[in-house]
Scaffold this motif. Structure first.
Motif, short mmCIF file in Angstrom:
data_model
loop_
_atom_site.label_atom_id
_atom_site.label_comp_id
_atom_site.label_asym_id
_atom_site.label_seq_id
_atom_site.Cartn_x
_atom_site.Cartn_y
_atom_site.Cartn_z
N SER A 1 -12.50 3.89 4.71
CA SER A 1 -13.44 4.35 3.53
C SER A 1 -14.94 4.36 3.63
O SER A 1 -15.54 3.73 4.48
CB SER A 1 -13.10 3.23 2.59
OG SER A 1 -13.97 3.38 1.46
N GLU B 1 -7.33 1.12 -4.88
CA GLU B 1 -6.94 1.57 -3.31
C GLU B 1 -6.68 0.47 -2.38
O GLU B 1 -6.50 0.70 -1.25
CB GLU B 1 -8.06 2.68 -2.82
CG GLU B 1 -9.52 2.40 -3.49
CD GLU B 1 -9.82 3.58 -4.31
OE1 GLU B 1 -9.93 3.09 -5.53
OE2 GLU B 1 -9.68 4.79 -4.04
N LYS C 1 0.52 2.16 9.17
CA LYS C 1 1.41 1.68 7.99
C LYS C 1 1.88 0.27 8.06
O LYS C 1 2.36 -0.23 9.24
CB LYS C 1 2.74 2.80 8.02
CG LYS C 1 3.50 2.82 6.74
CD LYS C 1 4.56 3.82 6.92
CE LYS C 1 5.66 3.49 6.14
NZ LYS C 1 5.20 3.29 4.46
N TRP D 1 -10.45 -2.35 7.01
CA TRP D 1 -9.72 -1.06 7.20
C TRP D 1 -8.40 -1.14 8.09
O TRP D 1 -8.67 -1.71 9.17
CB TRP D 1 -10.59 -0.10 7.64
CG TRP D 1 -9.90 1.14 8.01
CD1 TRP D 1 -9.12 2.10 7.43
CD2 TRP D 1 -9.93 2.17 9.27
NE1 TRP D 1 -8.36 3.10 7.68
CE2 TRP D 1 -9.15 3.23 9.13
CE3 TRP D 1 -10.88 1.93 10.34
CZ2 TRP D 1 -9.07 4.18 10.21
CZ3 TRP D 1 -10.59 3.25 11.35
CH2 TRP D 1 -9.96 4.09 11.27
N TYR E 1 -7.78 -2.37 3.09
CA TYR E 1 -7.92 -0.79 2.74
C TYR E 1 -6.92 -0.05 3.71
O TYR E 1 -7.38 0.15 4.85
CB TYR E 1 -9.42 -0.49 3.04
CG TYR E 1 -9.41 1.24 2.46
CD1 TYR E 1 -9.66 1.48 1.08
CD2 TYR E 1 -9.69 2.17 3.48
CE1 TYR E 1 -9.91 2.72 0.83
CE2 TYR E 1 -9.84 3.54 2.95
CZ TYR E 1 -9.72 3.79 1.67
OH TYR E 1 -9.96 5.08 1.21
N ASN E 2 -5.74 0.34 3.28
CA ASN E 2 -4.79 0.88 4.22
C ASN E 2 -4.49 2.08 3.93
O ASN E 2 -3.41 2.58 3.22
CB ASN E 2 -3.40 -0.20 3.68
CG ASN E 2 -2.15 0.09 4.71
OD1 ASN E 2 -2.49 0.60 5.92
ND2 ASN E 2 -1.12 -0.23 4.31
N LYS E 3 -5.43 2.80 4.55
CA LYS E 3 -5.42 4.25 4.47
C LYS E 3 -5.59 4.86 5.90
O LYS E 3 -6.22 4.12 6.66
CB LYS E 3 -6.32 4.85 3.44
CG LYS E 3 -6.33 4.27 2.05
CD LYS E 3 -6.41 5.28 1.01
CE LYS E 3 -5.94 4.41 -0.26
NZ LYS E 3 -5.46 5.37 -1.39
N PRO E 4 -5.30 6.14 6.07
CA PRO E 4 -5.64 6.62 7.36
C PRO E 4 -6.89 6.93 7.91
O PRO E 4 -7.03 6.59 8.99
CB PRO E 4 -4.72 8.11 7.45
CG PRO E 4 -4.12 8.18 6.10
CD PRO E 4 -4.61 7.00 5.26
N PRO F 1 -5.55 1.25 9.29
CA PRO F 1 -4.93 2.67 9.35
C PRO F 1 -3.44 2.71 9.38
O PRO F 1 -2.80 3.47 9.21
CB PRO F 1 -5.60 3.53 10.47
CG PRO F 1 -6.24 2.36 11.32
CD PRO F 1 -6.33 1.10 10.68
N LEU G 1 -12.02 13.06 5.36
CA LEU G 1 -10.87 12.33 5.01
C LEU G 1 -9.58 13.41 5.65
O LEU G 1 -8.46 12.90 6.15
CB LEU G 1 -10.51 12.28 3.48
CG LEU G 1 -11.36 11.32 2.89
CD1 LEU G 1 -10.95 11.24 1.41
CD2 LEU G 1 -11.53 9.92 3.43
N GLU H 1 -1.09 -4.57 -5.36
CA GLU H 1 -1.96 -3.31 -5.21
C GLU H 1 -2.76 -3.08 -6.16
O GLU H 1 -2.72 -3.29 -7.38
CB GLU H 1 -0.93 -2.15 -5.28
CG GLU H 1 0.20 -2.24 -4.39
CD GLU H 1 0.16 -1.35 -3.29
OE1 GLU H 1 -0.83 -0.45 -3.04
OE2 GLU H 1 1.17 -1.31 -2.39
#
Lengths: 243, 243
Positions: B120, B179, B133, B129, B114-117, B131, A89, B176
């Motif tokens: 997962s 995660e 914003k 996924w 799954y909106n993370k840099p 990434p 991560l 939301e």
């Protein structure tokens, strides 16, 4: 130069965190990636030795590199070498006195219980199925006896070899998260199978086979044979490591 | 005698709900179980023809049995015949006029983003996924244009063959959940790939490539080529079927 990694993994297909002869470990997979990157053997030190089948939302590890790779994002570079069920991560340079395991202040584990009449088709990789009705209030009452400094010998794998079995538990919470009942435990450190044996024993409380006071006696007995079964690894997640 | 089944499945390893030549379908798996139980070919009618890779928290289906098996819980009996990623949650005798697909009043689908840099390691089987914003307010604003009775031709697979492309959307919500960013849509019925194309197009709104008003124009254009890409099936769940 020391580098700290934040790591997420699905433990389903691995023999646990730690490198070993009887299966492929997560440590081994990442060390292989590091070796490709640095062209030399690199040893990775993890914060927690998660068991076979156990997952991590956030594991922490560090390694020492003999050279600096300029303009390289270690997380990005490693992820290209890793299978999809292991992800780095983030990566960050840390001071020489940082140690992923020894510098730990506390760790948080979560255990996911799927408490419905029929087994889940969707979540069997990430939870323990318990079809019986559970008395969550009794489980919560019993689990609060664990908070504080205790000798957790009752809740340790019988083949374990830690020098001391005394640990401190800072807090325990039970939450309903979507379709799951989630047991969350924060402590200074954990013995082998400790969270899983605690959960297995608390489930006996939830089913009415053990009272909260009897649970306290099990803790005080320092006798593994008094405690319940080790709950399956699939429900357990290392959630966070705090420094 | 007509029996209604409530079914949950993980679509990862299947070629979708509907029986077909190019892969193993969920319908086929359950029909095989029914055949073993009844000793004759039994046809299962599902409420929704979920695509390959799409999951169901709750799918509904019915079948007609020529004989009554006394003292048999069909759900329990079928589950012993089925793989762990298909579960029958319940079974119930229904009246002759019940039809799992035709009697449907509405269906609810959920799409998990799954909106993370970093991708997962844990949830790649159950989410998309993203990434970048995302502007969730803009996505919500755009998505509300879908509510009501519309011709959804823009959001239909180009190889589709429904008689009419008019459907009614009763409601849309963004939530939301742990995660995930979850898109929830309730409607009278859905065209082939409809939810996935809608999500793919809304993601263009979230990334700032399409404005909410332009999204409305895409809906009105009745032209598939105006819409965005079909979002991957793994993020889509049939959540509920209402009668």
């Amino acid at each position: 130069m020391k580098i700290k990694l934040e790591i997420q993994y699905d433990g389903t297909h691995y023999a646990g965190w730690q490198r070993q002869k009887n299966g492929i470990s997560i440590q081994e997979k990442i060390e292989e990636g590091l070796q490709k990157l640095f062209g030399e053997r690199v040893v990775l030190h993890g914060a927690s030795r998660t068991d076979s089948g156990v997952h991590a939302k956030l594991q922490v590890a560090h390694f020492r590199a003999s050279k600096i790779l300029k303009n390289i994002d270690y997380a990005l570079a490693l992820n290209t070498q890793l299978p999809h069920d292991i992800r780095i991560l983030s990566s960050q340079e840390v001071s020489e006195d940082f140690h992923a395991m020894r510098s730990t202040k506390s760790k948080i584990y979560e255990y996911f219980i799927y408490n419905k009449p029929v087994k889940s088709a969707l979540y069997y990789r990430h939870s323990l199925w318990v079809p019986q009705k559970l008395d969550v209030l009794a489980m919560d009452e019993a689990s609060q006896y664990l908070v504080g400094v205790h000798d957790f010998k009752s809740f340790q794998a019988s083949n374990s070899c830690f020098k001391t079995t005394v640990r401190e538990i800072f807090g325990i919470k039970w939450k309903e998260k979507e379709e799951f009942l989630v047991f969350s435990i924060q402590g200074s450190g954990f013995l082998k199978y400790m969270v899983r044996i605690i959960v297995g024993t608390l489930l006996e409380v939830g089913k009415g086979n053990v009272t909260p006071l009897e649970f306290k006696e099990i803790l005080n007995s320092k006798d593994r044979s008094q405690a319940g079964r080790t709950a399956r690894p699939q429900g357990l997640f290392l959630k966070e490591v705090l420094y």
